[in-house]
Design a protein around this motif. Structure first.
Motif, short mmCIF file in Angstrom:
data_model
loop_
_atom_site.label_atom_id
_atom_site.label_comp_id
_atom_site.label_asym_id
_atom_site.label_seq_id
_atom_site.Cartn_x
_atom_site.Cartn_y
_atom_site.Cartn_z
N ILE A 184 -6.10 -5.06 -4.04
CA ILE A 184 -5.49 -5.36 -2.74
C ILE A 184 -6.38 -6.29 -1.94
CG2 ILE A 184 -4.81 -4.33 -0.53
CD1 ILE A 184 -3.89 -1.88 -2.06
N ILE A 192 1.25 2.65 -3.78
CA ILE A 192 0.40 3.80 -4.04
C ILE A 192 1.23 5.07 -4.16
CG2 ILE A 192 -1.43 5.25 -3.05
CD1 ILE A 192 -2.72 2.77 -1.94
N ILE A 208 0.83 -1.20 0.00
CA ILE A 208 0.00 0.00 0.00
C ILE A 208 0.87 1.26 0.00
CG2 ILE A 208 -1.64 1.34 1.37
CD1 ILE A 208 -2.87 -1.29 2.28
N VAL A 245 -8.05 -0.73 -4.53
CA VAL A 245 -8.61 -1.41 -3.37
C VAL A 245 -9.15 -2.79 -3.76
CG1 VAL A 245 -10.51 -1.35 -1.71
CG2 VAL A 245 -9.10 0.68 -2.07
N VAL A 291 0.22 -2.81 -8.11
CA VAL A 291 -0.44 -1.69 -7.45
C VAL A 291 0.10 -0.37 -7.98
CG1 VAL A 291 -0.67 -0.48 -5.24
CG2 VAL A 291 -1.09 -2.93 -5.37
#
Length: 307
Positions: A236, A113, A109, A233, A189
Motif C-alpha cells: 500500500i 483487507i 484498505i 503495508v 491487497v
C-alpha cells in the motif's frame, strides 16, 4: 530510531537526484517542444531561437538540469509554454488527485483487507474460491474497460452517478472513480492479506493464543492480523505514488482535471516544464511514502527495531 530516520533521509538525496535526472533526460528526448508551440506550421528560425532562449532550451541539457534543480529548491518549478507557472497548475491539480487517491486507498484498505481476512480464515471454502476468482477477473480486465463499463452502467444507463466529475470533484463524486483507480490494487491487497493470514494462522504464537483461551476476535485482530499486515503495508505504501501518477486513464474517463490530466496534456503538447515538475513531486511522494512504511514496521511488529 532517530539515527535511522536521518540515515534514510540522507539516502533519499541521491535517489531523488538520480530519479529527477533520468526523468529530465527522458522528457527532453521526447521531441522538439518548440515545434509543438507553432502548431502545424514550422516555426521560422528567428521565432524558434527566441522561444528557445525564453525557455532556456538553447543551453546544454546538463546546464538546463542544474538550473531546474536550483529553481526547484526555491519552490520554482518553471513556467508552462502557455505562460502559466507550473506551481499554479499544481495548486489546482494535486488537491483533486489527492482526494481521488484518498478515496482509492480507503477502499483498498477497507475492502481489500476485509476480504483478505475472510478468505484467509476460510481457505479452501466456497467464499475463498469465489473471492479468488473475482480478484483474478479484476486483475485481468484493463482499468479503462472497468472505468468505461461503470460509467456506462452507473452513469448513462441507470443514472446513479454523473458520467463526468464536476470541477469541484467532491469526495462523493470520486467514489466510483476511486473504485476504478483502486480496483487492481484492491485485488492484490486481498490476495496478499489472504496469503499472509493463511500462513500466520499456523504459527506457534497463534496456537499459543488459542490455547490460552483468548477470544477469537482478539486472536485475529491483536495477534494474527497485526503480524500479517507487514507485506500489505509495504504494498500500500508503494501504491500511493503509483495511484497518483497512474490516474491518467481514470481521470480521462471521468473528466477529472488532476495530476493525470495535466501529465497527459504535458506529454501531448511536449510541455517539458509541466511533465518534469509534476513527476518531480511524485518522486518525493514515493520517497516519503516508503519512509513512512518502514517506520510503520516497528508499530506492527515490536520485534523490529532500528539501530
Amino acid at each position: 530510531m532517530g539515527r535511522y530516520v536521518v540515515r534514510r533521509l540522507l539516502q533519499m538525496i541521491p535517489v531523488f537526484v538520480g530519479a529527477t535526472l533520468l526523468i529530465f533526460l527522458m522528457v527532453n528526448v521526447m521531441g522538439d517542444p518548440i515545434a509543438g508551440l507553432c502548431g502545424e506550421r514550422a516555426c521560422d528560425p528567428a521565432t524558434a531561437a527566441q522561444l528557445k532562449k525564453e525557455f532556456g532550451l538553447d543551453k546544454p541539457v546538463w546546464q538546463q538540469y542544474l538550473t531546474y534543480m536550483g529553481n526547484v529548491f526555491t519552490g520554482d518549478f518553471g513556467t508552462a509554454f502557455n505562460g502559466q507557472p507550473v506551481t499554479e497548475l499544481m495548486s489546482t491539480a494535486f488537491p483533486v488527485t489527492i482526494r481521488l487517491t484518498i478515496v482509492a486507498i480507503v477502499l483498498e484498505i477497507v475492502i481489500g483487507i476485509a476480504l483478505g481476512v475472510v478468505t484467509g480464515l476460510r481457505r479452501g471454502r466456497p467464499v475463498d474460491t469465489g473471492v479468488l476468482l473475482a480478484t483474478l477477473v479484476v486483475i485481468s480486465v484493463p482499468t479503462f474497460v472497468t472505468g468505461l463499463l461503470l460509467q456506462l452502467l452507473l452513469g448513462v444507463e441507470w443514472g446513479w452517478i454523473k458520467p463526468s466529475v464536476s470541477p469541484e470533484a467532491t469526495f462523493g463524486e470520486l467514489i466510483v472513480p476511486g473504485l476504478v483507480l483502486a480496483s487492481v490494487s484492491l485485488a492484490y491487497v486481498t490476495r496478499l492479506t489472504r496469503t499472509s493470514i493463511a500462513e500466520n494462522k499456523r504459527s506457534d504464537y497463534v496456537r499459543t493464543a488459542v490455547a490460552k483461551g483468548l477470544p477469537r476476535r482478539r486472536v485475529v485482530t491483536r495477534h494474527l492480523l497485526r503480524n500479517s499486515l507487514i507485506p500489505v503495508v509495504t504494498f500500500i505504501g508503494t501504491d500511493i505514488g503509483a495511484l497518483m501518477g497512474g490516474a491518467i486513464v481514470t481521470e480521462r474517463i471521468f473528466n477529472i482535471h488532476g495530476v493525470g490530466y495535466q501529465l497527459y496534456q504535458g506529454i501531448l503538447r511536449q510541455n517539458t516544464q509541466t511533465v518534469v515538475g509534476f513527476v518531480t513531486v511524485l518522486v518525493l511522494v514515493f520517497l516519503v511514502a516508503n519512509l513512512l512504511v518502514d517506520l510503520l514496521y516497528a508499530v506492527l511488529d515490536p520485534r523490529i527495531r532500528y539501530a
